[in-house]
Design a protein around this motif. Sequence first.
Motif, PDB file in Angstrom:
ATOM      1  N   SER A 156     -25.545 -31.078  23.574  1.00  0.00           N
ATOM      2  CA  SER A 156     -24.290 -30.354  23.373  1.00  0.00           C
ATOM      3  C   SER A 156     -24.379 -28.925  23.878  1.00  0.00           C
ATOM      4  CB  SER A 156     -23.926 -30.353  21.883  1.00  0.00           C
ATOM      5  OG  SER A 156     -23.595 -31.646  21.437  1.00  0.00           O
ATOM      6  N   ASN A 172     -24.226 -28.864  27.666  1.00  0.00           N
ATOM      7  CA  ASN A 172     -22.869 -28.995  28.204  1.00  0.00           C
ATOM      8  C   ASN A 172     -22.127 -27.670  28.174  1.00  0.00           C
ATOM      9  OD1 ASN A 172     -23.220 -31.730  28.616  1.00  0.00           O
ATOM     10  ND2 ASN A 172     -22.202 -32.338  26.726  1.00  0.00           N
ATOM     11  N   GLU A 204     -17.769 -30.831  26.267  1.00  0.00           N
ATOM     12  CA  GLU A 204     -17.878 -31.652  25.065  1.00  0.00           C
ATOM     13  C   GLU A 204     -19.099 -31.211  24.255  1.00  0.00           C
ATOM     14  OE1 GLU A 204     -18.559 -36.356  23.884  1.00  0.00           O
ATOM     15  OE2 GLU A 204     -18.984 -35.606  25.898  1.00  0.00           O
ATOM     16  N   SER A 205     -18.954 -31.192  22.929  1.00  0.00           N
ATOM     17  CA  SER A 205     -20.082 -30.854  22.064  1.00  0.00           C
ATOM     18  C   SER A 205     -19.951 -31.604  20.751  1.00  0.00           C
ATOM     19  CB  SER A 205     -20.129 -29.346  21.792  1.00  0.00           C
ATOM     20  OG  SER A 205     -21.126 -29.057  20.828  1.00  0.00           O
ATOM     21  N   SER A 206     -20.975 -32.351  20.390  1.00  0.00           N
ATOM     22  CA  SER A 206     -20.949 -33.074  19.119  1.00  0.00           C
ATOM     23  C   SER A 206     -21.195 -32.149  17.940  1.00  0.00           C
ATOM     24  CB  SER A 206     -21.999 -34.194  19.135  1.00  0.00           C
ATOM     25  OG  SER A 206     -23.295 -33.649  19.329  1.00  0.00           O
ATOM     26  N   SER A 246     -22.690 -24.952  18.860  1.00  0.00           N
ATOM     27  CA  SER A 246     -22.506 -24.633  20.281  1.00  0.00           C
ATOM     28  C   SER A 246     -21.700 -23.355  20.468  1.00  0.00           C
ATOM     29  CB  SER A 246     -21.813 -25.795  20.996  1.00  0.00           C
ATOM     30  OG  SER A 246     -22.590 -26.958  20.948  1.00  0.00           O
ATOM     31  N   GLN A 263     -15.029 -31.143  20.156  1.00  0.00           N
ATOM     32  CA  GLN A 263     -16.025 -31.901  19.401  1.00  0.00           C
ATOM     33  C   GLN A 263     -15.734 -33.398  19.408  1.00  0.00           C
ATOM     34  OE1 GLN A 263     -17.952 -30.283  15.961  1.00  0.00           O
ATOM     35  NE2 GLN A 263     -17.534 -32.106  14.729  1.00  0.00           N
TER      36      GLN A 263
END
Length: 711
Positions: free
Chosen positions: A498, A501, A520-522, A527, A650
């Motif tokens: 994450s 990215n 995109e980041s989980s 982040s 997210q």
Amino acid sequence: MGRTNEGGGAGWGGGGGFTPDSWADKGNRKRRQRGHAAAAVQRQPSPECDIEVPERLLSSYEQLKHYHLVERCIHVPVREGTEEEIMLVHSSEYLEVVKSTQTMNEEELRRVSENYDAVYFHPNTYRCAKLAVGATLQLVDSVMSGKVCNGMALVRPPGHHSQRNAANGFCVFNNVAIAAQYAKRRYGLQRILIVDWDVHHGQGIQYVFEEDPSVLYYSWHRYEHQQFWPLLRESDYDAVGQGKGKGFNLNVPWNKVGMGNSDYLAAFFHVLLPVAFEFVPELILVSSGYDSGIGDPEGQMTATPECFAHLTHFLMQLANGRVCAVLEGGYHLKSLSESVCMTVKTLLRDPLPQISGEMAPCLSAVESIQNVRAAHKPYWKCLMYEEATPLHNLSTKSQQMMEAELIQTSTHPTAKQVVGTTNSDEAIKTDRFLESHMKKILFPVPPVKTASAIVSKVDAHLLPISVQVEMEMNAQELKTLVSAFDAELVKEEKALLSLQNVLAVLDKILKKKVCNGIAESSVASVSTTFALKHCFDFGLQRVLCIVVGDMDLELDLDDGKILLMNICQKQQTEKTNSKYHISLNWKEDAGRNNFFCAVLGFILPVAYSYQPDLMIIVIGPNRSLGVNAISLLTCLLQGLAESRILVVIQDTEIKLVQSVAKALSGVSTPDFGAYAPAFQENFLEIKRLRDQLQQEWKMLRCSVKDWISGN
């Protein structure tokens, strides 16, 4: 000139007045009094007109070439307007009068000219005026047919003062009014927005459409309580239209000189844009007069050229970006030409320069804004909850009366008393200022508009063609950066991906290799915190961070380097609302977009007050906004921070990613969904925040009560 659908160029419409011996010939220029009537001092008669000159077009065109903008444009062939097209607005009798001037001698031309106010005929006037009409209509055709997205027509003579049976104020045929009637007839349009930012009131356009609800006419203009030309009572804020056209005529009268960037933006935020988005125009015509810009001898205002870039940017979010700008006034050649270039650069979707000056509208501007909102409250849902009441005792009136008395008792008027006369020293100072100012605000356009780092659910081919998909960063470099931030994160593969990215895109933005990007980041909260630290390590001073959804960020907000705005469903405690930490609780209208009120009336004014170096929009879990509202937010914020925006998502969903990518890349305007007025509880939330924060963020002021309480 117009931008193509691929974003590669602009269609160019130019016509009328390019040759030195055309309209208002150099050898035979004349000028009548056209200025500050309150002074009760008439200008000395002059045999020459020193402002409405062919060089207005030539200097603008040369500056466009200097910035290499002409080569990025598509040339739209120019033709003469037909008599039938001209008579969409003007009478056949008036048309015959203008046509007859082609064969007149100088004395005959002088006599005809004296029948009108500040218009001077030449044997070439008729042809140039027809070319101005034809160029405008050619641009409309190009935009409506889809050959170009938008464009600008550089034409002379201007048109917005001319009326059905009369030339007026340098104007012969009303180019923009004819274009509106033409577009309605040829393309069946039912809603056209005309924006007139010339410093003089376009009374000719107002007269044509004051009973027509299919045309929304907006004009700001120097008025000074009816003491500035054209000296009309119907130029005031309470001239809202007639009959079925009531509510479709918006006049913002400026009652003092010196109005600048923040005053113009405030009028857009609090008057035009809310009404325009509710109106939902199908085409926008701009009476694009630049005598409202800095250094102009007629306007005496202080708006710098980049202000017109921001105004153009906002208009491009309406009508699917179908904007046709048509030149009207503008009499300081350097100010005019730079402002034309800023308009064209924006039509080409170049990133916008940071706007200069303190973001705080003056009291007189706020008075006018309040009066317009009060006058139009009965007609527009976007204003229905406003507590706006008209003001009659304005702050400028007593000052104006004193100035008038002083002038009337003086037997020898000074240059300062004859407002509107050209001062060569001031003109030179403006030239020098603009030369330096434009070097400071202009910057190279990045080769790529938008970068993307989305790895799940959304394939690259589903994104707009102009979006560049970023490759992975160097793994060792990434781990080094992350270790300095949090050594434990290096061990978490999901978190590391994450961060990779986000950093891949952010780094491109900070180094100005791209304008903006989406990642995109989980673990969006981690982040985002990491991204903010990276921004300040890079040297940024102010970052606006807007979080959509439920997400807690542990940030130090005391030093003003971060302005955190959280748009959420859950109720936040009162103590979270401070200058740099704002919680906006929002209830969405299912199926419609009711977020316009929040963006225009609160978020944009705060953001422009803050003037960030970068914006990060974080879309987290349990978001309170739908796709259309997020797209609206993303589009409108691109006027700030040289258009540098990072969007962190997210919970990736295809429709959301596509819409945000479309908004960032500017390939076309996203669908913002059907307009809906805000719920009363949402409006009360906006009002609560305004009352609490208007002293800190002065662009929130839209009433005198706000202005006084904030000082």
